[in-house]
Design an enzyme around this catalytic site. Structure first.
Site, short mmCIF file in Angstrom:
data_model
loop_
_atom_site.label_atom_id
_atom_site.label_comp_id
_atom_site.label_asym_id
_atom_site.label_seq_id
_atom_site.Cartn_x
_atom_site.Cartn_y
_atom_site.Cartn_z
CB ILE A 11 -51.02 -12.83 72.72
CG1 ILE A 11 -52.01 -11.79 72.16
CG2 ILE A 11 -49.70 -12.77 71.98
CD1 ILE A 11 -51.58 -10.34 72.37
CG ASP A 22 -46.73 -14.30 90.28
OD1 ASP A 22 -46.40 -13.43 89.45
OD2 ASP A 22 -47.36 -14.05 91.32
CE1 TYR A 48 -51.28 -3.53 79.08
CE2 TYR A 48 -51.67 -1.90 77.36
CZ TYR A 48 -51.39 -3.20 77.74
OH TYR A 48 -51.18 -4.17 76.78
N1 LIG Z 1 -54.94 -8.06 73.68
C1 LIG Z 1 -54.38 -6.96 73.17
O1 LIG Z 1 -55.03 -6.19 72.44
C2 LIG Z 1 -52.94 -6.63 73.44
C3 LIG Z 1 -52.37 -5.55 72.74
C4 LIG Z 1 -51.04 -5.22 72.97
C5 LIG Z 1 -50.29 -5.94 73.87
N2 LIG Z 1 -50.86 -6.98 74.54
C6 LIG Z 1 -50.00 -7.71 75.49
O2 LIG Z 1 -49.93 -9.07 75.12
C7 LIG Z 1 -49.74 -9.87 76.30
C8 LIG Z 1 -50.81 -10.95 76.34
O3 LIG Z 1 -52.09 -10.32 76.33
P1 LIG Z 1 -53.45 -11.13 76.08
O4 LIG Z 1 -54.35 -10.23 75.30
O5 LIG Z 1 -53.17 -12.50 75.59
O6 LIG Z 1 -54.00 -11.15 77.59
P2 LIG Z 1 -54.81 -12.26 78.39
O7 LIG Z 1 -55.34 -11.58 79.60
O8 LIG Z 1 -55.78 -12.96 77.48
O9 LIG Z 1 -53.67 -13.30 78.81
C9 LIG Z 1 -52.64 -12.94 79.69
C10 LIG Z 1 -52.08 -14.19 80.34
O10 LIG Z 1 -51.05 -13.77 81.26
C11 LIG Z 1 -51.21 -14.50 82.47
N3 LIG Z 1 -50.66 -13.75 83.60
C12 LIG Z 1 -51.17 -12.64 84.20
N4 LIG Z 1 -50.40 -12.28 85.23
C13 LIG Z 1 -49.36 -13.16 85.29
C14 LIG Z 1 -48.24 -13.32 86.13
N5 LIG Z 1 -48.03 -12.50 87.18
N6 LIG Z 1 -47.37 -14.34 85.89
C15 LIG Z 1 -47.59 -15.18 84.85
N7 LIG Z 1 -48.65 -15.10 84.03
C16 LIG Z 1 -49.52 -14.09 84.25
C17 LIG Z 1 -52.72 -14.70 82.61
O11 LIG Z 1 -53.05 -15.76 83.50
C18 LIG Z 1 -53.12 -14.95 81.16
O12 LIG Z 1 -53.07 -16.33 80.84
C19 LIG Z 1 -49.79 -8.90 77.48
O13 LIG Z 1 -48.48 -8.54 77.85
C20 LIG Z 1 -50.53 -7.70 76.90
O14 LIG Z 1 -50.24 -6.51 77.59
C21 LIG Z 1 -52.16 -7.34 74.34
#
Ligand SMILES: NC(=O)c1ccc[n+]([C@@H]2O[C@H](COP(=O)([O-])OP(=O)(O)OC[C@H]3O[C@@H](n4cnc5c(N)ncnc54)[C@H](O)[C@@H]3O)[C@@H](O)[C@H]2O)c1
Length: 266
Positions: free
Chosen positions: A20, A60, A163
């Site tokens: 995202i 981070d 979560y």
């Molecule tokens: N995928 C879904 O269905 C979904 C639904 C609702 C909410 N979200 C939220 O959207 C956001 C992005 O999710 P996504 O699906 O793209 O996940 P993803 O795992 O594909 O990407 C997450 C990114 O965050 C980075 N990250 C992790 N820990 C970190 C830290 N301590 N500091 C900096 N960067 C860090 C990772 O390296 C990765 O690039 C998250 O907050 C997730 O909870 C996702």
């Protein structure tokens, strides 16, 4: 950089190395924003920054000094920070009785403390800068929550309690920050549903295994329940983020918006 891009808003996105966050960075850059790409993963952070020919700042979000450095480097490069998107987050699927304190601390450490530290660093800067334009706020902060932070979530609630708690906390933090910073900064949260990213692939793998069904089945079951008839793309999330960052949403603050194809209705 094109002249139009040189005038675009300055938008920093955490967790922008993939999923995202990367879609958000691409979408804002495509609209002429000056985007700052940040991620804990240096390689993906650099790759996305190179793709968009912009600044990449590995950080981070669980470390306050990293969040401050992200804001400082943004301001050093572009002069100000208009929009901070606190997107970085993690997910883990584990039955409630198997969770331990480490799982809990890690989840809330990244999703809640990390979002808080990013928001705080951004707000400190935004409060000291002039309005985005006459009559507008000084900055905008977008939080990445989830429908998982809402009440009720079906059977999956039993295997993602930490979560869900973390995302409920992000929704609460959004409201506190909106009150604390009004009218200078607007703070709103996005609550996506089932977004096709690596995060969901890992969830599907683990949830399918827990249920003893073939890989892919957990995802398909969840998607079958979406009224809009399909999974969500990261671009669906980006569209809402661009609206919330725009002048059209200047009167909105403290809101948490579901964008989930109708899974959760409120
Ligand atoms: N995928 C879904 O269905 C979904 C639904 C609702 C909410 N979200 C939220 O959207 C956001 C992005 O999710 P996504 O699906 O793209 O996940 P993803 O795992 O594909 O990407 C997450 C990114 O965050 C980075 N990250 C992790 N820990 C970190 C830290 N301590 N500091 C900096 N960067 C860090 C990772 O390296 C990765 O690039 C998250 O907050 C997730 O909870 C996702």
């Amino acid at each position: 950089m094109s002249p139009a891009a040189a005038e675009g808003p300055v938008v920093a996105v955490t967790g922008a190395g993939q999923g995202i966050g990367r879609a958000l960075a691409r979408a804002f850059a495509g609209q002429g924003a000056r985007v700052v790409v940040s991620d804990i993963d240096t390689a993906s952070c650099t790759a996305v920054a190179n793709e968009l020919q912009t600044l990449g700042v590995p950080a981070d979000v669980t470390h306050a000094e990293h969040c401050t450095a992200l804001v400082e480097r943004t301001v050093a490069e572009f002069g100000h920070l208009d929009v901070m998107i606190c997107n970085a987050g993690i997910m883990q699927l584990k039955p409630l009785l198997e969770l331990d304190g480490k799982d809990w601390d890690r989840m809330l450490g990244v999703n809640v403390k990390g979002s808080f530290l990013t928001l705080q660093a951004a707000a400190r800067r935004m409060l000291s800068q002039p309005p985005l334009a006459e009559g507008r706020p000084r900055g905008k902060i977008l939080m990445m929550a989830s429908i998982a932070g809402r009440s009720g979530a079906g059977p999956i609630a039993a295997v993602i309690p930490h979560y869900r708690a973390s995302k409920a906390a992000v929704i609460s933090l959004t409201q506190s920050a909106a009150v604390a910073f009004a009218p200078q900064i607007t703070v709103n949260a996005i609550c996506p549903g089932l977004v096709e990213t690596d995060m969901w692939q890992r969830m599907d793998r683990d949830w399918s295994a827990l249920q003893g069904v073939p890989r892919g089945q957990a995802w398909q079951q969840r998607v079958a329940a979406v009224p809009m008839g399909r999974a969500q793309t990261p671009d669906d999330v980006a569209d809402l983020a661009m609206f919330l960052a725009s002048p059209a949403a200047d009167y909105m603050t403290g809101q948490s918006i579901n964008i989930d194809g109708g899974l959760m209705m409120s």
